[in-house]
Design a protein around this motif. Structure first.
Motif, PDB file in Angstrom:
ATOM      1  N   ARG A 160      -4.819  -1.617   4.186  1.00  0.00           N
ATOM      2  CA  ARG A 160      -5.881  -0.659   3.857  1.00  0.00           C
ATOM      3  C   ARG A 160      -5.498   0.798   4.084  1.00  0.00           C
ATOM      4  N   THR A 198      -2.935   6.823  -4.487  1.00  0.00           N
ATOM      5  CA  THR A 198      -2.643   5.608  -3.737  1.00  0.00           C
ATOM      6  C   THR A 198      -2.679   4.387  -4.643  1.00  0.00           C
ATOM      7  N   ASN A 204      -2.439   0.080  -4.619  1.00  0.00           N
ATOM      8  CA  ASN A 204      -2.730  -0.984  -3.656  1.00  0.00           C
ATOM      9  C   ASN A 204      -2.664  -2.372  -4.285  1.00  0.00           C
ATOM     10  N   LEU A 246       0.864  -1.182   0.000  1.00  0.00           N
ATOM     11  CA  LEU A 246       0.000   0.000   0.000  1.00  0.00           C
ATOM     12  C   LEU A 246       0.897   1.228   0.000  1.00  0.00           C
ATOM     13  N   ASP A 273      -4.657  -1.628  -7.988  1.00  0.00           N
ATOM     14  CA  ASP A 273      -5.683  -0.588  -8.020  1.00  0.00           C
ATOM     15  C   ASP A 273      -5.068   0.763  -7.677  1.00  0.00           C
ATOM     16  N   TYR A 302      -6.121   4.857  -6.521  1.00  0.00           N
ATOM     17  CA  TYR A 302      -7.168   5.700  -5.934  1.00  0.00           C
ATOM     18  C   TYR A 302      -6.643   7.130  -5.781  1.00  0.00           C
ATOM     19  N   THR A 342      -9.449   1.913   0.006  1.00  0.00           N
ATOM     20  CA  THR A 342      -9.007   0.755  -0.768  1.00  0.00           C
ATOM     21  C   THR A 342      -9.971  -0.416  -0.626  1.00  0.00           C
TER      22      THR A 342
END
Length: 262
Positions: A124, A117, A119, A106, A189, A191, A139
């Protein structure tokens, strides 16, 4: 004109009841004033996974500090992730007979009022929004349960209850991570979070977030505002008091206007 945000942060890790700490973490600033916060949680079912988490943090931290400014966060992350993967795989081949070792990852890059961010896994990021006066989980865990949910969204004929019942003991198993000799790290992913004064970001491993409530985190932050560096240690102690049996890592980042007011 919008005031530039400054940040306070607190970072702490603890092996908890485990023999060794498989977590690794770091937070720092480069020459242009960008911040990087990273938390990795070595996969507990794999011996020597602390190597993967430590290497990942070291590779990203060193690369970040070398660069005056990260101009293209996505490209930098992709290249540095490949470097970390190659280093972990190389160490596994050289010292561990190619044994699988892996870690969650992370990572948040913070510049003024924005955080981007990246991940992989189930470590998290939570965000407290002062405007909404609430915490939200940013996340989404890469585990078997969420994988089944995604399958059901794509095909409603898939019986998710049957799948969950059949695999009930493996629902928290990771479906993505940074692992030697595999390509699961290629799918991660991203964000974006837009921040304002009074907002808080909380990065934590599962040994922490499963054992503390959001309201308790808010209370710790409020009660330790004069000693901000102690906040993560206090959060971890509360998780231990609540019977956490895992390694524990916390990074808390609070944003304020440069003049110190909300």
């Amino acid at each position: 004109m919008k005031s530039k945000l400054k940040l306070n942060y607190s970072i702490h890790t603890n092996k908890g009841l485990r023999a060794i700490n498989e977590d690794a973490s770091w937070i720092g600033m480069n020459k242009s004033g960008q911040y990087l916060a990273i938390v990795c949680d070595g996969i507990g079912s794999q011996d020597d996974s602390q190597i993967a988490s430590l290497v990942a943090v070291e590779v990203f931290a060193k690369s970040f500090e070398k660069k005056r400014r990260i101009r293209n966060c996505d490209l930098w992350f992709k290249k540095t992730l490949r470097t970390a993967y190659n280093r972990i795989t190389e160490l596994s081949k050289k010292n561990l007979n190619s044994k699988k070792i892996g870690t969650t990852l992370l990572l948040s890059i913070i510049e003024e009022d924005k955080a981007r961010t990246f991940n992989l896994g189930d470590t998290r990021l939570y965000w407290y929004s002062l405007n909404d006066n609430m915490w939200s989980q940013v996340t989404r865990d890469h585990n078997l349960y969420n994988y089944f949910l995604d399958l059901h969204k794509e095909d409603k004929t898939i019986q998710i209850n049957e799948l969950c019942a059949k695999h009930k003991d493996q629902l928290l198993a990771l479906t993505r991570c940074l692992e030697s000799g595999t390509n699961s790290h290629l799918h991660y992913d991203v964000y974006d979070t837009v921040l304002q004064s009074g907002d808080v970001l909380f990065l934590a491993t599962d040994g922490v977030y499963h054992y503390i409530k959001n309201d308790d985190i808010s209370a710790v932050i409020k009660n330790n505002s004069d000693n901000f560096a102690s906040i993560s240690k206090t959060i971890i102690q509360k998780a231990l008091d609540n019977k956490s049996n895992d390694n524990l890592t916390s990074i808390v980042i609070e944003f304020r206007n440069s003049d110190g007011e909300q």
